[in-house]
Design a protein around this motif. Structure first.
Motif, PDB file in Angstrom:
ATOM      1  N   ASP A 336      -5.800   1.153 -11.047  1.00  0.00           N
ATOM      2  CA  ASP A 336      -5.288   1.521  -9.724  1.00  0.00           C
ATOM      3  C   ASP A 336      -4.416   2.757  -9.906  1.00  0.00           C
ATOM      4  OD1 ASP A 336      -3.291   1.713  -7.588  1.00  0.00           O
ATOM      5  OD2 ASP A 336      -4.082  -0.196  -6.877  1.00  0.00           O
ATOM      6  N   LEU A 337      -4.825   3.889  -9.325  1.00  0.00           N
ATOM      7  CA  LEU A 337      -4.148   5.148  -9.603  1.00  0.00           C
ATOM      8  C   LEU A 337      -2.728   5.172  -9.047  1.00  0.00           C
ATOM      9  CD1 LEU A 337      -4.345   7.887 -10.902  1.00  0.00           C
ATOM     10  CD2 LEU A 337      -5.414   8.768  -8.819  1.00  0.00           C
ATOM     11  N   ILE A 338      -2.518   4.659  -7.850  1.00  0.00           N
ATOM     12  CA  ILE A 338      -1.174   4.670  -7.275  1.00  0.00           C
ATOM     13  C   ILE A 338      -0.232   3.832  -8.131  1.00  0.00           C
ATOM     14  CG2 ILE A 338       0.234   3.971  -5.293  1.00  0.00           C
ATOM     15  CD1 ILE A 338      -2.207   4.664  -3.535  1.00  0.00           C
ATOM     16  N   GLU A 339      -0.643   2.620  -8.421  1.00  0.00           N
ATOM     17  CA  GLU A 339       0.214   1.757  -9.239  1.00  0.00           C
ATOM     18  C   GLU A 339       0.378   2.319 -10.641  1.00  0.00           C
ATOM     19  OE1 GLU A 339       2.824  -0.632 -10.694  1.00  0.00           O
ATOM     20  OE2 GLU A 339       2.292  -0.625  -8.553  1.00  0.00           O
ATOM     21  N   GLY A 340      -0.682   2.926 -11.173  1.00  0.00           N
ATOM     22  CA  GLY A 340      -0.599   3.488 -12.515  1.00  0.00           C
ATOM     23  C   GLY A 340       0.393   4.631 -12.601  1.00  0.00           C
ATOM     24  N   ILE A 341       0.310   5.570 -11.657  1.00  0.00           N
ATOM     25  CA  ILE A 341       1.259   6.688 -11.666  1.00  0.00           C
ATOM     26  C   ILE A 341       2.681   6.184 -11.449  1.00  0.00           C
ATOM     27  CG2 ILE A 341       1.959   8.790 -10.464  1.00  0.00           C
ATOM     28  CD1 ILE A 341      -1.029   9.267  -9.860  1.00  0.00           C
ATOM     29  N   ALA A 342       2.844   5.256 -10.520  1.00  0.00           N
ATOM     30  CA  ALA A 342       4.184   4.704 -10.271  1.00  0.00           C
ATOM     31  C   ALA A 342       4.726   4.022 -11.513  1.00  0.00           C
ATOM     32  CB  ALA A 342       4.139   3.737  -9.095  1.00  0.00           C
ATOM     33  N   ALA A 343       3.872   3.264 -12.211  1.00  0.00           N
ATOM     34  CA  ALA A 343       4.325   2.563 -13.419  1.00  0.00           C
ATOM     35  C   ALA A 343       4.708   3.548 -14.515  1.00  0.00           C
ATOM     36  CB  ALA A 343       3.231   1.612 -13.901  1.00  0.00           C
ATOM     37  N   GLU A 344       3.941   4.621 -14.649  1.00  0.00           N
ATOM     38  CA  GLU A 344       4.304   5.645 -15.635  1.00  0.00           C
ATOM     39  C   GLU A 344       5.659   6.266 -15.321  1.00  0.00           C
ATOM     40  OE1 GLU A 344       1.345   8.121 -17.986  1.00  0.00           O
ATOM     41  OE2 GLU A 344       0.720   8.369 -15.903  1.00  0.00           O
ATOM     42  N   LEU A 345       5.870   6.594 -14.049  1.00  0.00           N
ATOM     43  CA  LEU A 345       7.132   7.222 -13.675  1.00  0.00           C
ATOM     44  C   LEU A 345       8.300   6.258 -13.821  1.00  0.00           C
ATOM     45  CD1 LEU A 345       5.894   9.308 -10.632  1.00  0.00           C
ATOM     46  CD2 LEU A 345       6.640  10.176 -12.854  1.00  0.00           C
ATOM     47  N   ARG A 346       8.075   4.966 -13.545  1.00  0.00           N
ATOM     48  CA  ARG A 346       9.134   3.975 -13.811  1.00  0.00           C
ATOM     49  C   ARG A 346       9.467   3.956 -15.298  1.00  0.00           C
ATOM     50  NH1 ARG A 346       5.789   0.257 -11.162  1.00  0.00           N
ATOM     51  NH2 ARG A 346       6.117   0.221  -8.906  1.00  0.00           N
ATOM     52  N   TRP A 347       8.433   3.923 -16.124  1.00  0.00           N
ATOM     53  CA  TRP A 347       8.643   3.924 -17.575  1.00  0.00           C
ATOM     54  C   TRP A 347       9.420   5.174 -17.983  1.00  0.00           C
ATOM     55  CZ3 TRP A 347       8.009   7.003 -21.724  1.00  0.00           C
ATOM     56  CH2 TRP A 347       8.053   6.426 -22.987  1.00  0.00           C
ATOM     57  N   ALA A 348       9.011   6.321 -17.449  1.00  0.00           N
ATOM     58  CA  ALA A 348       9.678   7.568 -17.802  1.00  0.00           C
ATOM     59  C   ALA A 348      11.145   7.544 -17.410  1.00  0.00           C
ATOM     60  CB  ALA A 348       8.962   8.744 -17.146  1.00  0.00           C
ATOM     61  N   GLU A 349      11.436   7.103 -16.192  1.00  0.00           N
ATOM     62  CA  GLU A 349      12.822   7.065 -15.742  1.00  0.00           C
ATOM     63  C   GLU A 349      13.654   6.121 -16.594  1.00  0.00           C
ATOM     64  OE1 GLU A 349      12.614   6.087 -11.641  1.00  0.00           O
ATOM     65  OE2 GLU A 349      11.859   8.058 -11.037  1.00  0.00           O
ATOM     66  N   GLU A 350      13.085   4.963 -16.933  1.00  0.00           N
ATOM     67  CA  GLU A 350      13.835   3.977 -17.706  1.00  0.00           C
ATOM     68  C   GLU A 350      14.036   4.417 -19.144  1.00  0.00           C
ATOM     69  OE1 GLU A 350      11.550   0.452 -17.284  1.00  0.00           O
ATOM     70  OE2 GLU A 350      12.047   0.192 -15.141  1.00  0.00           O
ATOM     71  N   ASN A 351      13.005   5.003 -19.749  1.00  0.00           N
ATOM     72  CA  ASN A 351      13.077   5.343 -21.166  1.00  0.00           C
ATOM     73  C   ASN A 351      13.643   6.730 -21.418  1.00  0.00           C
ATOM     74  OD1 ASN A 351      11.513   3.162 -22.964  1.00  0.00           O
ATOM     75  ND2 ASN A 351      10.568   3.268 -20.947  1.00  0.00           N
ATOM     76  N   LEU A 352      13.291   7.687 -20.588  1.00  0.00           N
ATOM     77  CA  LEU A 352      13.739   9.045 -20.851  1.00  0.00           C
ATOM     78  C   LEU A 352      15.170   9.265 -20.421  1.00  0.00           C
ATOM     79  CD1 LEU A 352      10.521  11.056 -19.967  1.00  0.00           C
ATOM     80  CD2 LEU A 352      11.115   9.773 -22.027  1.00  0.00           C
ATOM     81  N   SER A 353      15.665   8.484 -19.453  1.00  0.00           N
ATOM     82  CA  SER A 353      17.067   8.622 -19.069  1.00  0.00           C
ATOM     83  C   SER A 353      17.974   8.242 -20.221  1.00  0.00           C
ATOM     84  CB  SER A 353      17.365   7.772 -17.849  1.00  0.00           C
ATOM     85  OG  SER A 353      17.150   6.391 -18.115  1.00  0.00           O
ATOM     86  N   ARG A 354      17.501   7.366 -21.109  1.00  0.00           N
ATOM     87  CA  ARG A 354      18.290   7.006 -22.290  1.00  0.00           C
ATOM     88  C   ARG A 354      18.457   8.198 -23.219  1.00  0.00           C
ATOM     89  NH1 ARG A 354      14.640   1.727 -23.739  1.00  0.00           N
ATOM     90  NH2 ARG A 354      14.949   0.619 -21.787  1.00  0.00           N
ATOM     91  N   GLU A 355      17.522   9.160 -23.109  1.00  0.00           N
ATOM     92  CA  GLU A 355      17.598  10.337 -23.965  1.00  0.00           C
ATOM     93  C   GLU A 355      18.293  11.507 -23.276  1.00  0.00           C
ATOM     94  OE1 GLU A 355      16.759   9.511 -26.768  1.00  0.00           O
ATOM     95  OE2 GLU A 355      15.447   7.810 -26.385  1.00  0.00           O
ATOM     96  N   GLY A 356      18.924  11.214 -22.133  1.00  0.00           N
ATOM     97  CA  GLY A 356      19.693  12.240 -21.444  1.00  0.00           C
ATOM     98  C   GLY A 356      18.876  13.123 -20.531  1.00  0.00           C
ATOM     99  N   ILE A 357      17.643  12.703 -20.227  1.00  0.00           N
ATOM    100  CA  ILE A 357      16.804  13.475 -19.312  1.00  0.00           C
ATOM    101  C   ILE A 357      17.023  12.944 -17.904  1.00  0.00           C
ATOM    102  CG2 ILE A 357      14.445  14.125 -18.714  1.00  0.00           C
ATOM    103  CD1 ILE A 357      15.436  15.307 -21.329  1.00  0.00           C
ATOM    104  N   ALA A 358      17.416  13.831 -17.014  1.00  0.00           N
ATOM    105  CA  ALA A 358      17.711  13.396 -15.643  1.00  0.00           C
ATOM    106  C   ALA A 358      16.420  13.048 -14.930  1.00  0.00           C
ATOM    107  CB  ALA A 358      18.435  14.513 -14.892  1.00  0.00           C
ATOM    108  N   SER A 359      16.464  11.994 -14.113  1.00  0.00           N
ATOM    109  CA  SER A 359      15.289  11.608 -13.330  1.00  0.00           C
ATOM    110  C   SER A 359      15.403  12.110 -11.904  1.00  0.00           C
ATOM    111  CB  SER A 359      15.143  10.095 -13.323  1.00  0.00           C
ATOM    112  OG  SER A 359      16.286   9.474 -12.752  1.00  0.00           O
TER     113      SER A 359
END
Length: 359
Positions: A336-359
């Motif tokens: 499911d493309l909508i859910e897939g993109i949303a899940a990727e962006l959730r992952w990015a926000e959760e994991n990359l914010s730990r590295e100091g990358i602003a979401s």
């Protein structure tokens, strides 16, 4: 802001692009509960040309984006067009930086991004191909590419837009190390930097820390990170691994494969169907196949998301981060493309914010 790259969508005219943003980007933003969503726009060359020639059309597009809660910080100007044809393969590297069409397309993208750029952006970035596929390439080609780059650089000077060269396995600038040698010779490093695709970096088996140190030493800025993961398999000789890889052997895109030999040498073939005959299989393989960031492929395969998080932990500055999983349409199964993109962006926000990358 973290963006997702719209080269996942096949539309190559302006009405189609807006329709796909309505069909996917807006529902993704709503599913994330976000007031704004970053989109890394891909505009095929005819669309970029039409917008560059029509200031009113650019203003209308900016209004349409604002109305949808979509913000633009970066463009992907690597594919020129036809990115969702039945077979893309080597065509994605044309036109090269020796051809006038590449220069014109990039100049059009500079004009467009200057007017679409989000109000809070410190700069805009345009990612582009690493000159060409590696063959044929000559000293004269190098000279012509450098002249084209100077022409684009002159257009960048009065704008907030910066160009980001994206190394890719098999190309003239195959690795980040290749780019770190080439760019200081030919580019104005205040205006031209690197697009660091972490799938490509992983495929090359380069050490992320050494890679970033080399860029710092060369004075090259990472303007943009394409947050992406490659396929990794530890024991490619095993039948279970071969069977799992077979599900990713699809005909549209090029899937370069690299093997890390015991002595540290990196062995190469240009596409997954060549790997079984062309590589010994004694060491681990990595395959250029952009995987969704939030999900692991079936065992014994895994994704190289650890390379992504290591890179972002070691970066200085504040590069644009673009989730670039353009392979949804060729992934095994029917995601499911909508859910897939949303899940990727959730992952990015959760994991990359730990590295100091602003979401």
């Amino acid at each position: 802001m973290i963006s997702y790259c719209t080269n996942v969508h096949p539309a190559e005219d302006l009405p189609g692009i807006l329709a796909q943003l309505d069909a996917y980007a807006v529902p993704v933003r709503e599913r994330l509960g976000a007031g704004r969503l970053g989109v890394g726009l891909w505009l095929a060359a005819p669309v970029a040309r039409g917008l560059a020639e029509d200031r009113t059309a650019r203003a209308r597009l900016r209004t349409e984006l604002d109305a949808r809660g979509l913000a633009v910080y970066t463009l992907n100007a690597f594919p020129y067009g036809g990115f969702h044809a039945d077979v893309v393969k080597h065509a994605v590297y044309r036109p090269t930086w020796t051809e006038a069409a590449r220069t014109s397309y990039t100049l059009d993208c500079v004009t467009v991004l200057t007017d679409l750029l989000a109000d809070d952006a410190e700069y805009g970035s345009i990612s582009t191909l690493p000159l060409a596929w590696r063959e044929p390439w000559s000293v004269e080609d190098d000279r012509r590419a450098a002249a084209a780059l100077r022409q684009v650089t002159d257009a960048l000077r009065p704008t907030p837009v910066r160009l980001a060269i994206e190394p890719e396995p098999g190309c003239v600038l195959d690795t980040v190390a290749d780019a770190a040698r080439w760019l200081p010779r030919y580019a104005d490093l205040d205006l031209v930097g690197l697009c660091l695709d972490t799938c490509h970096l992983a495929v090359s088996f380069a050490d992320p820390g050494h890679t970033l140190s080399g860029l710092d030493a060369a004075g090259i800025r990472v303007m943009k990170v394409q947050a992406s993961a490659a396929l990794h398999v530890d024991a490619p000789r095993e039948q279970e691994a071969r069977s799992a890889l077979a599900a990713f052997d699809e005909p549209r895109y090029l899937h370069q494969v690299r093997e890390l030999a015991a002595g540290g040498e990196v062995l190469a073939v240009d596409d997954l169907p060549e790997a079984e005959a062309g590589l010994p299989g004694d060491g681990p393989w990595r395959v250029h196949f952009h995987l969704p960031l939030h999900a692991q492929p079936p065992r014994p395969l895994r994704a190289t998301t650890d390379v992504l998080t290591t890179v972002l932990a070691g970066l200085t500055g504040d590069p644009h981060v673009e989730v670039e999983t353009y392979t949804w349409s060729v992934l095994p199964g029917e995601p499911d493309l909508i859910e897939g993109i949303a899940a990727e962006l959730r992952w990015a926000e959760e994991n990359l914010s730990r590295e100091g990358i602003a979401s």
